[in-house]
Design a protein around this motif. Structure first.
Motif, PDB file in Angstrom:
ATOM      1  N   GLY A 148       0.767  -1.236   0.000  1.00 38.16           N
ATOM      2  CA  GLY A 148       0.000   0.000   0.000  1.00 38.16           C
ATOM      3  C   GLY A 148       0.796   1.283   0.000  1.00 38.16           C
ATOM      4  O   GLY A 148       0.231   2.357  -0.081  1.00 38.16           O
ATOM      5  N   GLN A 149       2.140   1.200   0.062  1.00 40.71           N
ATOM      6  CA  GLN A 149       2.917   2.415   0.270  1.00 40.71           C
ATOM      7  C   GLN A 149       2.746   3.451  -0.836  1.00 40.71           C
ATOM      8  O   GLN A 149       2.887   4.637  -0.578  1.00 40.71           O
ATOM      9  N   PHE A 150       2.410   3.055  -2.056  1.00 41.19           N
ATOM     10  CA  PHE A 150       2.206   4.015  -3.149  1.00 41.19           C
ATOM     11  C   PHE A 150       0.801   3.912  -3.736  1.00 41.19           C
ATOM     12  O   PHE A 150       0.517   4.533  -4.750  1.00 41.19           O
ATOM     13  N   SER A 151      -0.055   3.139  -3.128  1.00 39.38           N
ATOM     14  CA  SER A 151      -1.378   2.861  -3.705  1.00 39.38           C
ATOM     15  C   SER A 151      -2.370   3.995  -3.467  1.00 39.38           C
ATOM     16  O   SER A 151      -2.350   4.662  -2.436  1.00 39.38           O
ATOM     17  N   HIS A 174      -7.797  -7.913   0.151  1.00 35.43           N
ATOM     18  CA  HIS A 174      -7.798  -6.695  -0.653  1.00 35.43           C
ATOM     19  C   HIS A 174      -6.642  -6.646  -1.651  1.00 35.43           C
ATOM     20  O   HIS A 174      -5.515  -7.016  -1.331  1.00 35.43           O
ATOM     21  N   CYS A 175      -6.958  -6.130  -2.840  1.00 39.77           N
ATOM     22  CA  CYS A 175      -5.972  -5.885  -3.888  1.00 39.77           C
ATOM     23  C   CYS A 175      -5.670  -4.384  -3.908  1.00 39.77           C
ATOM     24  O   CYS A 175      -6.589  -3.567  -3.801  1.00 39.77           O
ATOM     25  N   PHE A 176      -4.409  -4.029  -4.068  1.00 39.97           N
ATOM     26  CA  PHE A 176      -3.969  -2.636  -4.033  1.00 39.97           C
ATOM     27  C   PHE A 176      -3.401  -2.239  -5.392  1.00 39.97           C
ATOM     28  O   PHE A 176      -2.681  -3.025  -6.025  1.00 39.97           O
ATOM     29  N   TYR A 177      -3.701  -1.005  -5.801  1.00 40.87           N
ATOM     30  CA  TYR A 177      -3.343  -0.514  -7.127  1.00 40.87           C
ATOM     31  C   TYR A 177      -2.643   0.834  -7.026  1.00 40.87           C
ATOM     32  O   TYR A 177      -3.092   1.724  -6.310  1.00 40.87           O
ATOM     33  N   ASN A 178      -1.534   0.950  -7.757  1.00 45.37           N
ATOM     34  CA  ASN A 178      -0.733   2.170  -7.794  1.00 45.37           C
ATOM     35  C   ASN A 178      -1.035   2.950  -9.055  1.00 45.37           C
ATOM     36  O   ASN A 178      -1.377   2.353 -10.084  1.00 45.37           O
TER      37      ASN A 178
END
Length: 140
Positions: free
Chosen positions: A97-100, A126-130
């Motif tokens: 999550g650091q850049f999502s 959960h899926c995370f997207y940048n």
């Protein structure tokens, strides 16, 4: 020093959001939601150009969080949730999550893109997207 400005009342709202969106994914899952929220405040890009504060981010409509439409979000923040929110607001980040800027809970596997944005990774449900590199220089 905090990554973003906030009041204690706003921090409690962030804590409630993190809990409502990801309590089932444990503390790290909640911190990841906090990362996304802080990135939306910092980003000043894409869907989040007019987001300048935690309340702007939490109550953004359209494009905000589903949790604010459910009664669970409106329960009092617990101290342990406030501590997690403070960590996120201070800029503590975690992968993926650091850049999502986005996350969601799919029925199955994470799609490689979501609304045209690349998958950063999955944590539990959960899926995370940048954003793509260069689209949001304030967070990447």
């Amino acid at each position: 020093m905090a990554a973003i400005k906030y009041t204690e009342a706003q921090l409690r709202e962030l804590a409630r959001l993190m809990r409502a969106e990801a309590e089932g994914d444990g503390q790290l899952g909640m911190l990841l939601v906090g990362n996304v929220g802080v990135n939306r405040v910092l980003g000043d890009c894409l869907d989040f150009e007019d987001i300048r504060s935690l309340p702007d981010m939490i109550y953004q409509s359209p494009g905000g969080f589903e949790a604010v439409q459910r009664s669970y979000f409106y329960q009092r923040a617990r101290e342990k949730d406030i501590r997690l929110a403070r960590r996120a607001a201070r800029g503590e980040t975690f992968s993926p999550g650091q850049f999502s800027l986005w996350f969601f809970r799919p029925e199955g596997d994470c799609p490689p893109e979501w609304f045209g944005q690349p998958l950063a990774g999955r944590y539990k449900s959960h899926c995370f997207y940048n954003p793509f590199p260069g689209e949001c220089p304030n967070i990447l």
